[in-house]
Design an enzyme around this catalytic site. Sequence first.
Site, mmCIF file in Angstrom:
data_model
loop_
_atom_site.group_PDB
_atom_site.id
_atom_site.type_symbol
_atom_site.label_atom_id
_atom_site.label_comp_id
_atom_site.label_asym_id
_atom_site.label_seq_id
_atom_site.Cartn_x
_atom_site.Cartn_y
_atom_site.Cartn_z
ATOM 1 N N LEU B 126 3.121 3.396 9.334
ATOM 2 C CA LEU B 126 4.085 3.886 8.341
ATOM 3 C C LEU B 126 3.929 5.399 8.207
ATOM 4 O O LEU B 126 4.860 6.163 8.434
ATOM 5 C CB LEU B 126 3.834 3.207 6.990
ATOM 6 C CG LEU B 126 4.486 3.867 5.772
ATOM 7 C CD1 LEU B 126 5.986 3.606 5.778
ATOM 8 C CD2 LEU B 126 3.883 3.360 4.468
ATOM 9 N N THR B 127 2.705 5.809 7.838
ATOM 10 C CA THR B 127 2.457 7.222 7.536
ATOM 11 C C THR B 127 2.675 8.103 8.773
ATOM 12 O O THR B 127 2.363 7.708 9.899
ATOM 13 C CB THR B 127 1.012 7.379 7.031
ATOM 14 O OG1 THR B 127 0.842 6.538 5.901
ATOM 15 C CG2 THR B 127 0.713 8.815 6.636
ATOM 16 N N PRO B 129 2.466 12.398 10.234
ATOM 17 C CA PRO B 129 1.767 13.651 9.930
ATOM 18 C C PRO B 129 2.440 14.395 8.773
ATOM 19 O O PRO B 129 1.774 15.046 7.973
ATOM 20 C CB PRO B 129 1.872 14.434 11.239
ATOM 21 C CG PRO B 129 1.982 13.383 12.301
ATOM 22 C CD PRO B 129 2.764 12.274 11.679
ATOM 23 N N ILE B 341 -29.127 8.610 -8.817
ATOM 24 C CA ILE B 341 -30.336 7.821 -9.089
ATOM 25 C C ILE B 341 -31.278 7.861 -7.883
ATOM 26 O O ILE B 341 -32.494 7.913 -8.026
ATOM 27 C CB ILE B 341 -29.955 6.366 -9.458
ATOM 28 C CG1 ILE B 341 -29.427 6.337 -10.899
ATOM 29 C CG2 ILE B 341 -31.149 5.423 -9.314
ATOM 30 C CD1 ILE B 341 -28.869 5.017 -11.349
ATOM 31 N N GLY B 343 -31.631 10.279 -5.914
ATOM 32 C CA GLY B 343 -32.152 11.634 -5.729
ATOM 33 C C GLY B 343 -31.925 12.103 -4.298
ATOM 34 O O GLY B 343 -30.876 11.852 -3.711
ATOM 35 N N GLU B 367 -3.476 3.725 0.845
ATOM 36 C CA GLU B 367 -2.550 2.730 0.268
ATOM 37 C C GLU B 367 -2.029 3.199 -1.088
ATOM 38 O O GLU B 367 -1.971 2.449 -2.051
ATOM 39 C CB GLU B 367 -3.214 1.352 0.158
ATOM 40 C CG GLU B 367 -3.704 0.853 1.512
ATOM 41 C CD GLU B 367 -3.214 -0.538 1.893
ATOM 42 O OE1 GLU B 367 -2.378 -1.097 1.185
ATOM 43 O OE2 GLU B 367 -3.671 -1.043 2.932
#
Lengths: 259, 388
Positions: B126-127, B129, B341, B343, B367
Amino acid sequence: MNIVVLVKQVPDTWSERRLRADDSTLDRDAADAVINELDDYAIEEGLRLQEAHGGEVTIVSMGPQKAADAIRKALSMGADKAVHVTDEALRGSDGLVTSAVLASVLGRTGFDLVILGSESTDARMGTLAAMLAERLGVPQMSFASKVETDGSKITIHRQADYGYDTVEGALPAVVSVVEKINEPRYPSFKGIMAAKKKPVETLSLADLGMDASQAGLAASATQVVSFANRPPRAAGTIVTDEGDGGAKAAEFLASRKFI
Amino acid sequence: MVSFTLNEEQEALRRTVEEFAKGVVAPVIGRHYERGEFPYEIVTRMGKMGLFGLPFPAEYGGMDGDYFTFCLALHELARVDSSVAITLEAGVSLGAMPIYRFGSAEQKNRWLPELVLGERLAAFGLTEPGGGSDIPGGMRTTAQLDGDEWVISGSKAFITNSGTSITSVVTALAITGRTDGRPEISAIMVPSGTPGFIVGPEYSKVGWRCSDTRELAFSGCRVPAANLLGERGRGYAQFLQTLDEGRIAIAALAAGLAQGCVDECLRYAAERTAFGHQLGHYQATQFKIADMAARAHLARLAWYDAAARLVAGQPFKTEAAIAKLTCSNAAMDNARDATQIFGGYGFMNEFPVARFYRDAKVLEIGEGTSEVQRMVIARQLGLRAGPG
C-alpha cells in the site's frame, strides 16, 4: 499399530521443588505441574510412528486429578484417546507399585508398542521401562535415540556414552526414549480444540481389580526415609596471580580431574 | 456480565505460544537480531504449529480459530520478540487475509494453502515512498490493462515480508484508471519473480531487525488480467477493513512488548543487587515496575475489547484505534522504563530490553501513526476537520 505412550505429570523443573515434611513425598502444590519433559519426546515418537504406520496412540497416565491437564496436552498434540488412573490410595507409590498398576492398565488396553521417557525429572529412577517389560513379558528397548519398525520387528539406536548400539527386538515391546530422538511438536489450536472431544477413561484401583493395600506408600518396596536440601554453593577458589597464575590454575583443574 | 477471562482453549493456546516463545524464539533471536537475519527456522516452526492458519477455516488448512486467538498468539510472541510477531502479523492480516476475503476460488486455492501453513509468505503493498495513510490521494503506482495483462509501474515502500526466500506473492494497490479526475484503485497480485518486479535490498532498520522489510519497484511489470484481487476500483475500500483489523493486531503486539518489559524487569529486580540490596527491594524500582504492570494490563484490556467486538460482529473502528494508540504508548513507556531499570545493560543489544526499546518506536508509526489513530477517534466522535 496400537501405540501406548506413558505420560507422567511432574513439577516443573524450572520451579522450586520440595518434598513434604510429613512423609517425604513430593509436595505437588509447591510447584507448577507439567508433562515430564522426556515424555514429550515419547508422545512425539508415538505420533510419528502412527503417521507412518497407522493405528492409534493412547495416552496412559497415573497421577492425581490434576494430571488430567497433562493428558489434555498430550491429546492436543494429536494422541487419540487416554486412560487416567487416579486414586487417593496411589499417593506415594514407588516404581515397583507404579509398574504393577501400569502393567494392569496395559493388559486392558492391549498394545503393540509402549513408549515412555527414559526417566522422569522428579524421581529420576529410570527403572520403569525395565519393570514394565518384565511384568509384561516383552522385550525392553531402552534409551532409544532412533526407532524404526516394520510392524512386527523393531530396531532402535540405544544411546550410550560411547555412541549407540543398534538393538533389534520383536513387537510387542516397551521402548524408552531419550531427548535426542526427535523434536516434540507444539500443539496447534485445532489440536487444542479437538482434545476436549477425545475420550478419556478414568480408572480407580478397584476398576483394575486392585485394592488399596497393594498401592501407595505402605505397599512400596522403597521409601524416602530422610532428605536434606542441597547445600548452598560454596564460594569459589580465588587464584592470585604472582607470576605463577597459569600453573596454579592448571594445578586446580588437575586436582579436580578436569585435565 | 463483561468478562475478559480466557476460555480453556484460548488459555491452552496462550500457554503453548508462551512456551514456544520461551523455548524456541528466546534462545536464538538475539543472534538473528544482531545480524539482521530473517529467522526462517522459527517461521517454519510457527507454521507447523498452525499460527499462520489461526483465523482461517480448515477448508484451506486453517485452524478454525478467530481473530482474537490470532491476536493472543501475537501478544505472547511479542512478550519475547517483536520481529517474529510482526512477521506473523503481516503474513496473516496483510498477506493471506485479503486473498481469503476477496480472492476468487481459483486464487484462494492457488495461494492460501501454503500461506496458511506458513510455508510461504504473502505481502501487501500500500505505502509508497511519497505517502502512507494519505493514500489514495498520494498514490503514484499505476496498472494499465494491455490486452489480457496488467502493466504495472511505480514503487512501494516499507513492505513487510516482501523479499524473503519464501515470499510467493505481493498484492499491490495501483491506480487502474480515473473517473472525473478521481483515481480508481485496484488490488493486483504480483507473484515473486515476475519480470519487471524488482525487490529492493532490505532496509537497515532501528528495530524489528529480523523482519523482512523492503522497497519494491515495478517497471513495466506484466501479470495476467486474472490477477486482479477482488473488484476493479474497490482496491482501497476492500483494504479499509484490513487496516482496522490490523490495528488490533498491532495493539496486541504492542501490549505483548509492554508485558515483556514487565517480565524482564521482574527477573532482573530479583537477580541484581545495587548499593547492597536487591534491586527489587527499592521502592523506586517497585513503583516503576508497578506502573509498567498497570500499563501492560490496561493495554491488554484495550485490545481484548476491540478484538472481542470484531469477533462478535460489532462495530470496532473506534476501539481498534483506541487500542492501537493505548498499546503503543504503553510499549514505548515500558520500554523506556525497562531499559532504565537495567541501567547500562539496558543499553546493550544483547539484553532483551534493549531490543524492546528499539522495537517499540515503530509501534507508534506502523499501520497508522498515533496521530492517525487520534484522527480516527476524533472522526468517530463526530469531530470534523476545519478549514486549513
